[in-house]
Motif scaffolding. Structure first.
Motif: not given
Lengths: 202, 117
Positions: A61-82
């Motif tokens: 929820r705190f990686m929601a900044d679409e403009k921040d490339e790092d945030d977007a990539e990190a969010r994509e990687i962890i989205k399905d992680l448990k």
């Protein structure tokens, strides 16, 4: 109205389905790495990350900044992680951790479902790095990942629980402060075929 | 028979009450009970008092401020926890990616050194 034969077939199918699901239940990609906590006292630098699914969701929820490339990539990687669990220790001198400490982790990775996809051992400088993947025996989907990286003065154990895209994780080089390794991207992708360990003999 | 009629007429004939009879009767009557005011009426009557009206408004304002402050604090705590979790995720990914890439790089280097068949 079902005939007795149909009822028997139905019961047999249900039993078969139950039996087939037993290995899936038995596969747990979460490693027990608490045994390494004792090394904290000896280490000059410690990184201890323990994030369960709820914490990962909170972080997302705190990686929601679409403009921040790092945030977007990190969010994509962890989205399905448990879960994300990391223990990393840097020591000022050699021999601060024992082979038994590492073996306690490695023995868990000998359980069914885990496969060592990459293993590098350097006799010259004692560098040792292993990458393990747990895959679902039926679907072949990745259920988890573990990395053990050790040299004479450091020990790192990474355990990612859940489906992880290794290509995306590797592609983070040069971003987020990760050094660029100049990987040959075609060769860099670990696959099941690459499961045989590579022993580097210098 | 006539005597009886005369006697009845005499008994039943209209007579004026003695002087002061009505006053004496009214004086003996108890005053009617005044109904007790309900809690709503009591509250309304309290609020009608100017001093208490301000005190009630102040209390409501204090309550709202306290609730607002608690909510703000909870949001701030959640934000701090979220930022900390994000920092941990970033650090974990940094370590995982760099260790993975170091391993892959070593594999590639080893592959390059191996003589081609």
């Amino acid at each position: 109205m079902k005939t007795p034969t149909q009822v028997v077939r139905l019961i047999a199918t249900l039993l078969l389905a139950c039996c087939a699901s037993i290995p899936a239940f038995g596969q747990n990609p979460r490693l027990q790495i608490k045994n390494l906590d004792k090394l904290s006292k000896k280490a000059s630098e410690v990184v201890d990350v323990t994030l369960d699914e709820s914490m990962l969701k909170l972080a997302s929820r705190f990686m929601a900044d679409e403009k921040d490339e790092d945030d977007a990539e990190a969010r994509e990687i962890i989205k399905d992680l448990k879960g994300v669990y990391v223990k990393s220790f840097e020591f000022e001198k050699e021999g601060e951790y024992s082979e038994e400490d590492v073996e306690a982790i490695r023995s868990q990775l000998a359980a069914p479902g885990w496969t060592r996809v990459v293993g590098v051992r350097s006799k010259h400088d004692g560098d040792n790095a292993e990458v393990y993947l747990m895959t679902d025996s039926n679907t072949r989907n990745i259920l988890g990942m573990a990395i053990i990286a050790a040299d004479s003065e450091s020990l790192t154990v990474v355990n990612l629980v859940g489906p992880i895209d290794i290509a995306k994780l590797s592609a983070l080089e040069g971003k987020m402060g990760i050094p660029r390794m100049g990987l040959d991207k075609e060769k860099g992708k670990p696959s099941q075929k690459q499961a045989a360990s590579h022993d580097e003999k210098k | 028979m006539k005597d009886l009629e005369n006697e009845l007429r005499k008994v039943l004939e209209r007579r004026e009450p003695p002087d002061g009879f009505a006053e004496r009767v009214l004086a003996q009557l108890e005053p009617a009970p005044v109904p007790e005011p309900g809690w709503r009426e009591a509250l309304i009557s309290l609020v009608r008092l100017p001093g208490l009206r301000w005190a009630a408004a102040g209390a409501v304002a204090c309550l709202l401020l306290t609730l607002g402050a608690l909510h703000y604090r909870r949001v701030q705590q959640e934000r701090a926890a979220g930022e900390a979790a994000k920092a941990q995720v970033m650090q974990a990914l940094r370590i995982a990616s760099s260790k993975l890439n170091v391993t892959l790089k070593k594999v590639q280097e080893t592959d390059r050194r191996l003589p081609r068949a």
